[in-house]
Design a protein around this motif. Structure first.
Motif, PDB file in Angstrom:
ATOM      1  N   ILE A  34      14.462 -35.003   6.634  1.00 55.49           N
ATOM      2  CA  ILE A  34      14.497 -33.546   6.736  1.00 55.49           C
ATOM      3  C   ILE A  34      14.115 -33.118   8.151  1.00 55.49           C
ATOM      4  O   ILE A  34      14.754 -32.258   8.747  1.00 55.49           O
ATOM      5  N   ILE A  86      16.508 -30.973  10.592  1.00 53.80           N
ATOM      6  CA  ILE A  86      16.129 -29.684  11.184  1.00 53.80           C
ATOM      7  C   ILE A  86      16.302 -29.747  12.703  1.00 53.80           C
ATOM      8  O   ILE A  86      16.829 -28.832  13.341  1.00 53.80           O
ATOM      9  N   VAL A  97      20.040 -29.568  13.624  1.00 50.03           N
ATOM     10  CA  VAL A  97      20.577 -28.211  13.491  1.00 50.03           C
ATOM     11  C   VAL A  97      20.096 -27.349  14.661  1.00 50.03           C
ATOM     12  O   VAL A  97      20.888 -26.653  15.317  1.00 50.03           O
ATOM     13  N   ALA A  98      18.788 -27.421  14.937  1.00 48.94           N
ATOM     14  CA  ALA A  98      18.241 -26.590  16.017  1.00 48.94           C
ATOM     15  C   ALA A  98      18.878 -26.951  17.354  1.00 48.94           C
ATOM     16  O   ALA A  98      19.188 -26.072  18.167  1.00 48.94           O
ATOM     17  N   LEU A 109      22.634 -25.656  17.329  1.00 47.53           N
ATOM     18  CA  LEU A 109      22.819 -24.206  17.343  1.00 47.53           C
ATOM     19  C   LEU A 109      22.216 -23.543  18.575  1.00 47.53           C
ATOM     20  O   LEU A 109      22.686 -22.503  19.008  1.00 47.53           O
ATOM     21  N   TYR A 161      22.853 -29.898   7.319  1.00 49.97           N
ATOM     22  CA  TYR A 161      22.644 -28.885   6.278  1.00 49.97           C
ATOM     23  C   TYR A 161      22.607 -29.523   4.890  1.00 49.97           C
ATOM     24  O   TYR A 161      21.788 -29.138   4.041  1.00 49.97           O
ATOM     25  N   ILE A 179      19.177 -31.015   4.427  1.00 51.91           N
ATOM     26  CA  ILE A 179      18.137 -30.021   4.160  1.00 51.91           C
ATOM     27  C   ILE A 179      18.259 -29.508   2.727  1.00 51.91           C
ATOM     28  O   ILE A 179      17.270 -29.187   2.078  1.00 51.91           O
ATOM     29  N   ALA A 180      19.484 -29.474   2.208  1.00 56.95           N
ATOM     30  CA  ALA A 180      19.664 -28.964   0.847  1.00 56.95           C
ATOM     31  C   ALA A 180      19.269 -29.977  -0.219  1.00 56.95           C
ATOM     32  O   ALA A 180      18.732 -29.592  -1.250  1.00 56.95           O
ATOM     33  N   PRO A 204      15.071 -32.405  -0.383  1.00 54.90           N
ATOM     34  CA  PRO A 204      13.951 -31.847  -1.153  1.00 54.90           C
ATOM     35  C   PRO A 204      14.133 -32.027  -2.663  1.00 54.90           C
ATOM     36  O   PRO A 204      13.148 -32.182  -3.382  1.00 54.90           O
ATOM     37  N   VAL A 205      15.376 -32.039  -3.138  1.00 54.39           N
ATOM     38  CA  VAL A 205      15.605 -32.252  -4.565  1.00 54.39           C
ATOM     39  C   VAL A 205      15.233 -33.689  -4.935  1.00 54.39           C
ATOM     40  O   VAL A 205      14.636 -33.946  -5.987  1.00 54.39           O
ATOM     41  N   PHE A 240      22.437 -34.543  -8.568  1.00 54.78           N
ATOM     42  CA  PHE A 240      22.564 -33.331  -7.757  1.00 54.78           C
ATOM     43  C   PHE A 240      22.188 -33.646  -6.312  1.00 54.78           C
ATOM     44  O   PHE A 240      22.759 -33.098  -5.369  1.00 54.78           O
ATOM     45  N   LEU A 247      14.778 -20.252  13.933  1.00 53.17           N
ATOM     46  CA  LEU A 247      15.712 -21.094  13.180  1.00 53.17           C
ATOM     47  C   LEU A 247      14.950 -22.145  12.378  1.00 53.17           C
ATOM     48  O   LEU A 247      15.218 -22.362  11.195  1.00 53.17           O
ATOM     49  N   LEU A 297      14.862 -22.915   8.406  1.00 46.44           N
ATOM     50  CA  LEU A 297      15.255 -24.202   7.823  1.00 46.44           C
ATOM     51  C   LEU A 297      14.130 -24.769   6.965  1.00 46.44           C
ATOM     52  O   LEU A 297      14.369 -25.340   5.906  1.00 46.44           O
ATOM     53  N   THR A 335      14.102 -25.728   3.033  1.00 45.99           N
ATOM     54  CA  THR A 335      13.621 -26.986   2.466  1.00 45.99           C
ATOM     55  C   THR A 335      12.686 -26.726   1.291  1.00 45.99           C
ATOM     56  O   THR A 335      12.819 -27.325   0.228  1.00 45.99           O
ATOM     57  N   MET A 383      14.538 -25.448  -1.730  1.00 42.59           N
ATOM     58  CA  MET A 383      15.306 -26.480  -2.432  1.00 42.59           C
ATOM     59  C   MET A 383      14.384 -27.407  -3.209  1.00 42.59           C
ATOM     60  O   MET A 383      14.755 -27.912  -4.265  1.00 42.59           O
ATOM     61  N   PHE A 384      13.163 -27.645  -2.682  1.00 42.33           N
ATOM     62  CA  PHE A 384      12.183 -28.443  -3.434  1.00 42.33           C
ATOM     63  C   PHE A 384      11.860 -27.723  -4.739  1.00 42.33           C
ATOM     64  O   PHE A 384      11.829 -28.324  -5.813  1.00 42.33           O
ATOM     65  N   GLY A 393      14.666 -27.999  -7.270  1.00 37.56           N
ATOM     66  CA  GLY A 393      14.646 -29.253  -8.034  1.00 37.56           C
ATOM     67  C   GLY A 393      13.858 -29.078  -9.318  1.00 37.56           C
ATOM     68  O   GLY A 393      14.295 -29.491 -10.394  1.00 37.56           O
ATOM     69  N   MET A 402      15.425 -26.755 -11.922  1.00 33.46           N
ATOM     70  CA  MET A 402      16.506 -27.328 -12.720  1.00 33.46           C
ATOM     71  C   MET A 402      16.034 -27.693 -14.118  1.00 33.46           C
ATOM     72  O   MET A 402      16.841 -27.753 -15.045  1.00 33.46           O
TER      73      MET A 402
END
Lengths: 533, 192
Positions: A176, A180, A183-184, A187, A211, A214-215, A218-219, A255, B10, B14, B18, B21-22, B25, B28
């Motif tokens: 992660i 980050i 991306v930084a 951009l 991206y 980052i999505a 964490p899951v 997921f 930014l 971000l 994070t 999204m944690f 999870g 869900m």
């Protein structure tokens, strides 16, 4: 920004301009090139460790019956092989390439967050050190497969599962932070005039990959945290006795898991999109469509996860939705393959080592993609599920897919890193051995899978013996030929003919405008971008 | 310089992504349960309680209902349906029972978790009363009949002519003791 500003800033800069001396250079460095190199070396080490585990697996499967290892240890090998290759070899290799190349491709002096960059690398050796040490613990290493389905990984797991969970947490944090940072950088640090639609495709694919990371990372952290709580704190997320549901684990895991497989392939698309135009001496065909295709693949990756679990007992509507959504991914992927072929069409092609790997990528990745389409057919999947057909499929997209693209990238940019021209003879020898080895290993797996051999077993029925023996021979050819790669890289670092700044005739991009080897600091003054005001 | 400020903003966004999204999870878990409840997915949730309207029994067709008992690997009980297969008319109330024996030398507590297959049928199977609603304690060596009453919703579509209802029995003696110990402590505290 005016030139005066830059010179003023430059005078305030009291750092010396070369790397620090000794070991502390590597511990404390914030230089994107140093950190990129460390990522790549780490990934190579993990690739060799994970590869040795694969050879243990293939050696055991050379003949039916149990010869070399206990079934329990066999399961630890399949689990650790998967975890190390996914999280330790492929992902860090791409992050390493991003570290080295992204700032140079967009004309930035370094990554946006150099201190965090150092952190995100140095977490990794500890995470994998901990994971590997579980092999020596009582009860052994994790043995529940890299997908760690509950309750195998909770109720029935070895004690070392807790260390596995913390290792996954640490790799997640590292990924992660890396994402980050990327991306930084992309951009905010582009040279003036480097608009988004002028960025090389490798930068684009990495932006989208970051991206995705980052999505979903964490899951993943969430799902292992739930496991931790089920194991130690008496919760019942996945325990049916307490009202939980093991199927829930699979939903949450996939997921994360499906976007994860695109995390491992999108940067590969970017690499191949850089290499093929160079050696076809033509511009990339359909640049904009490549960008949109990448973005659509990333979006679709979030709505197809349940195709990994067609057999859990989903309603018909669910099976149909996930089947068609999965097949939809073939459209943007087809656009990409079409564009690569159209780039080569009537180009003046030459076949240097990076190009050979890139071409093998296009062909073999397409084979892997097509077997993926076969698996997407829900009614047929009931036959293929958990067989060697699945193993053949994902190894075709990951080995001659992701790994070949990394090899291609290393050969392509190695002269830029070391300042020495490539040893084409050794490179081509490595390529052909790998190409032949990979196909001998994984192609027969399609047949034994269709015939019904389940994956993750140390022993099998007699009728699968011949194809397994062939696959094992191929695995040793592929595995040993990687030593040529290691030798070639080390030789290239130590000696070789001096490489020019633009060492490939047809190469384009900012990275070829700096000398080879690339100086420790590049683009401290932003470069002039062609066509910019 | 503005690049540093932009980067800070930014990165903050971000990091927020994070964290969200944690949380997603974990979100869900309830989303999945609600989703299963609505769709009857995974056959875990069936309707319970008395019928809302007076039932019209459909005499023209029967549905085959099969009972299966499954053991969690660490569960030493004997646990069997009294009758394995019933042919019932939709709308007809049917009573049955499972017989459980605790062959061990310890008093134990069990919890049965039901599952209906095909999952589409789950929403048409209504349990008026079921042993799976409660924890089932059984003394060492004892045998008990655990009753259940159910009916099939007359709305059940034609193509569903066979339903399997399985019960998995879990040993929850340990969890039960922990919970009781906690209650005892609370009681003591309240009497003090």
């Amino acid at each position: 920004m005016s030139t005066a500003d830059i010179t003023a800033e430059h005078h305030d800069d009291h750092h010396d301009h070369g790397p620090a001396k000794g070991l502390s250079r590597w511990f404390f460095t914030t230089n994107h090139k140093d950190i990129g190199s460390m990522y790549l070396w780490f990934s190579l080490a993990m690739f060799l460790v994970g590869g040795s585990m694969a050879l243990v697996i293939r050696a055991e499967l050379f003949q039916p019956g149990l010869q070399l290892v206990e079934p329990g240890f066999f399961n630890q090998m399949t689990t650790m092989h998967g975890l190390i290759m996914v999280f330790g070899a492929v992902m860090p290799a791409f992050v390493g390439l991003a570290n080295w190349m992204v700032p140079m491709m967009i004309g930035a002096p370094d990554m946006a967050l150099p201190r965090m960059n150092n952190w995100s690398f140095w977490i990794l050796p500890f995470a994998f050190g901990m994971l590997l040490l579980t092999l020596f613990m009582d009860g052994g290493a994790p043995n529940f497969g890299w997908t760690f389905y509950a309750p195998l990984s909770t109720t029935y797991a070895p004690d070392s599962v807790t260390f596995f969970i913390f290792a996954v947490h640490m790799m997640g944090v590292s990924s992660i932070m890396g994402a980050i940072n990327i991306v930084a950088t992309i951009l905010n640090m582009r040279a003036p005039g480097m608009t988004l639609m002028k960025m090389p495709l490798f930068v684009w694919t990495w932006l989208i990959t970051a991206y995705l990371l980052i999505a979903v990372m964490p899951v993943l952290a969430g799902v292992v945290t739930m496991m931790l709580m089920d194991i130690h704190f008496g919760t019942s997320f996945f325990d049916a006795a307490g009202g939980g549901d093991p199927v829930l684990f699979q939903h949450v895991f996939w997921f994360f898991g499906h976007p994860e497989v695109y995390i491992m392939i999108l940067p590969a698309f970017g690499i191949v999109s850089a290499i093929i135009p160079t050696f076809a001496r033509k511009q990339l065909f359909g640049y904009a469509s490549m960008v949109y295709a990448t973005a659509s693949i990333a979006f679709l990756s979030f709505i197809v996860w349940a195709h990994h679990m067609f057999t859990v007992g989903m309603p018909l509507a669910g099976e149909l939705f996930f089947m068609f959504a999965t097949m939809l991914i073939a459209v943007p992927t087809g656009v990409k393959v079409f564009n690569w072929i159209a780039t080569m069409w009537r180009g003046s092609m030459t076949f240097e080592t990076p190009m050979l790997f890139a071409l093998a990528f296009v062909i073999l990745f397409t084979i892997g993609g097509l077997s993926g389409l076969m698996l997407a057919i829900a009614p047929a999947d009931f036959q293929y599920h958990d067989t060697y057909f699945v193993v053949a499929h994902f190894h075709y997209v990951l080995v001659p897919g992701a790994i070949f693209s990394i090899m291609a990238a290393v050969y392509y940019w190695l002269p830029k890193w070391t300042g020495h021209q490539l040893n084409e003879g050794a490179g081509k020898f490595h390529f052909w051995m790998s190409f032949i080895g990979v196909n001998i290993t994984f192609f027969p797996m399609h047949f034994i899978g269709l015939a019904g051999m389940p994956r993750r077993i140390p022993d099998y029925a007699l009728q699968f013996a011949d194809f397994n023996a062939i696959a094992s021979v191929g695995a040793f050819i592929f595995g040993l030929s990687q030593l040529i790669f290691v030798w070639n890289v080390i030789q290239n670092i130590r000696s070789g003919k001096k490489a020019e700044a633009k060492c490939w005739e047809g190469a384009e991009g900012l990275e070829w405008s700096v000398p080879s080897p690339a100086p420790y600091h590049t683009f401290t003054t932003p470069p002039q971008i062609e066509g910019a005001k | 310089m503005s690049v540093a400020a932009d980067t800070k903003k930014l990165v903050a966004r971000l990091v927020l992504g994070t964290v969200l999204m944690f949380g997603f999870g974990f979100a869900m878990v309830p989303i999945y349960n609600v989703f299963c409840e609505i769709t009857g997915l995974n056959g875990k949730i069936t309707r319970t309680g008395e019928s809302e309207q007076p039932l019209v029994v459909n005499q023209d067709r029967t549905v085959k209902v099969r009972f299966i008992s499954v053991f969690n690997e660490e569960m030493p009980w004997e646990f069997e349906p009294m009758q394995k297969v019933y042919q019932v008319n939709p709308g007809q109330m049917q009573q049955t029972a499972f017989v459980a024996t605790n062959p061990t030398a310890n008093n134990m507590v069990a919890q049965a978790i039901p599952s209906v297959s095909p999952s589409e049928a789950a929403q048409y199977l209504q349990k008026v009363n079921c042993f799976c609603f409660d924890r089932q304690p059984l003394d060492a060596g004892a045998t008990a009949e655990m009753p259940m009453v159910f009916f099939i919703d007359p709305e059940i579509p034609e193509h569903l002519d066979s339903i399997t209802l399985s019960y998995t029995l879990f040993d929850i003696t340990d969890q039960q003791q922990v919970a009781e110990a906690k209650n005892d402590n609370n009681d003591k505290r309240s009497t003090l």
